[in-house]
Design an enzyme around this catalytic site. Structure first.
Site, PDB file in Angstrom:
ATOM      1  N   GLU A 122      36.833  54.994  40.973  1.00  0.00           N
ATOM      2  CA  GLU A 122      36.473  53.580  40.862  1.00  0.00           C
ATOM      3  C   GLU A 122      37.735  52.770  41.120  1.00  0.00           C
ATOM      4  O   GLU A 122      38.719  52.929  40.405  1.00  0.00           O
ATOM      5  CB  GLU A 122      35.933  53.336  39.449  1.00  0.00           C
ATOM      6  CG  GLU A 122      35.670  51.885  39.133  1.00  0.00           C
ATOM      7  CD  GLU A 122      35.361  51.684  37.635  1.00  0.00           C
ATOM      8  OE1 GLU A 122      34.738  52.549  36.991  1.00  0.00           O
ATOM      9  OE2 GLU A 122      35.766  50.625  37.115  1.00  0.00           O
ATOM     10  N   ARG A 169      41.024  44.257  40.231  1.00  0.00           N
ATOM     11  CA  ARG A 169      41.996  43.593  39.356  1.00  0.00           C
ATOM     12  C   ARG A 169      43.242  43.214  40.128  1.00  0.00           C
ATOM     13  O   ARG A 169      44.205  42.706  39.558  1.00  0.00           O
ATOM     14  CB  ARG A 169      42.400  44.530  38.202  1.00  0.00           C
ATOM     15  CG  ARG A 169      41.252  44.783  37.270  1.00  0.00           C
ATOM     16  CD  ARG A 169      41.604  45.662  36.107  1.00  0.00           C
ATOM     17  NE  ARG A 169      40.390  46.230  35.565  1.00  0.00           N
ATOM     18  CZ  ARG A 169      40.336  47.102  34.590  1.00  0.00           C
ATOM     19  NH1 ARG A 169      41.431  47.531  34.011  1.00  0.00           N
ATOM     20  NH2 ARG A 169      39.170  47.568  34.177  1.00  0.00           N
ATOM     21  N   THR A 217      35.337  46.502  37.704  1.00  0.00           N
ATOM     22  CA  THR A 217      35.711  45.144  37.287  1.00  0.00           C
ATOM     23  C   THR A 217      35.038  44.103  38.185  1.00  0.00           C
ATOM     24  O   THR A 217      35.644  43.107  38.575  1.00  0.00           O
ATOM     25  CB  THR A 217      37.258  44.965  37.256  1.00  0.00           C
ATOM     26  OG1 THR A 217      37.873  46.161  36.783  1.00  0.00           O
ATOM     27  CG2 THR A 217      37.656  43.838  36.308  1.00  0.00           C
ATOM     28  N   LYS A 276      27.547  51.699  31.643  1.00  0.00           N
ATOM     29  CA  LYS A 276      28.906  51.966  31.186  1.00  0.00           C
ATOM     30  C   LYS A 276      28.940  51.614  29.691  1.00  0.00           C
ATOM     31  O   LYS A 276      28.264  50.668  29.270  1.00  0.00           O
ATOM     32  CB  LYS A 276      29.846  51.075  31.996  1.00  0.00           C
ATOM     33  CG  LYS A 276      31.268  50.966  31.507  1.00  0.00           C
ATOM     34  CD  LYS A 276      32.102  50.279  32.579  1.00  0.00           C
ATOM     35  CE  LYS A 276      33.424  49.764  32.035  1.00  0.00           C
ATOM     36  NZ  LYS A 276      34.523  49.927  32.965  1.00  0.00           N
TER      37      LYS A 276
HETATM   38  C1  3PG Z   1      37.800  50.159  32.497  1.00  0.00           C
HETATM   39  O1  3PG Z   1      37.725  49.139  33.183  1.00  0.00           O
HETATM   40  O2  3PG Z   1      36.924  51.015  32.540  1.00  0.00           O
HETATM   41  C2  3PG Z   1      38.916  50.303  31.553  1.00  0.00           C
HETATM   42  O3  3PG Z   1      39.938  49.369  31.756  1.00  0.00           O
HETATM   43  C3  3PG Z   1      39.438  51.674  31.438  1.00  0.00           C
HETATM   44  O4  3PG Z   1      40.017  51.749  30.192  1.00  0.00           O
HETATM   45  P1  3PG Z   1      41.338  52.583  29.963  1.00  0.00           P
HETATM   46  O5  3PG Z   1      42.422  51.875  30.738  1.00  0.00           O
HETATM   47  O6  3PG Z   1      41.592  52.522  28.471  1.00  0.00           O
HETATM   48  O7  3PG Z   1      41.112  53.962  30.460  1.00  0.00           O
END
Ligand code: 3PG
Length: 190
Positions: A41, A45, A69, A129
């Protein structure tokens, strides 16, 4: 539509990647595939996200690349144009879900409460999710949700690391776990 159950069964861990430079995407995707991880994924960002997805989609076809995101239909559109094969959002935006469903694009909105799950059910979703997983009750919360939401499958992310991964993967309602721990920014830089 892609066979999500098959994809998740084959890819029980999905790296959540933030790329500052699109040119890093191809090498990273190849390295992940070489290591047996063929689903990733790429998060919206950074400004490089769209180009990074495009590079992976064009240059590493064996990698199943999705966009993360995704906060709006416009972002989903950009992601799909670039070649994203699934869409992930931290929260549940009905417009994004509708847009994806109309086009048969797998979409995984984030939920963390039963109320949000009710909305997901209403939208006909069967996989969501679970975010932010650790902060929202972790594996114990997913275990508690299994009984009232029997058909629902989860892809937890947020605070999952190697140390707690197995707590999630052993749950029957967890399809796959995501996280950024597999591809930390400093290692991509290097
Ligand atoms: C996401 O968008 O799924 C999270 O930012 C992932 O979380 P993590 O950085 O704690 O793995």
């Amino acid at each position: 539509m892609e066979d999500i159950l098959k994809i998740a069964a084959e890819n029980p861990i999905i790296p959540v990647v933030k790329l500052e430079r699109a040119e890093d995407a191809t090498k990273l995707a190849r390295a992940l595939c070489k290591g047996g991880i063929c689903c990733m994924e790429i998060t919206f960002r950074t400004a490089a996200a769209k180009d990074a997805i495009k590079k992976v989609a064009e240059e590493v076809p064996e990698m199943l690349v999705g966009a993360g995101t995704v906060h709006s239909v416009a972002m989903a559109q950009q992601a799909v144009e670039a070649g994203a094969r699934f869409i992930v959002s931290p929260g549940l935006d009905r417009a994004v879900v509708d847009w994806c469903q109309e086009r048969d694009i797998p979409v995984f909105p984030g939920v963390s409460t039963p109320t949000e799950l009710e909305v997901a059910l209403e939208l006909g979703l069967t996989t969501v999710k679970f975010f932010p997983a650790e902060q929202s009750g972790g594996a114990a919360m997913l275990h508690a949700l299994a009984s009232p939401y029997q058909g629902m499958r989860f892809m937890p992310t947020g605070g999952i690391r190697l140390e707690n991964l197995s707590q999630y993967l052993r749950l029957p309602n967890v399809l796959a776990c995501g996280g950024s721990w597999m591809c930390p920014g400093h290692m991509i830089e290097q």
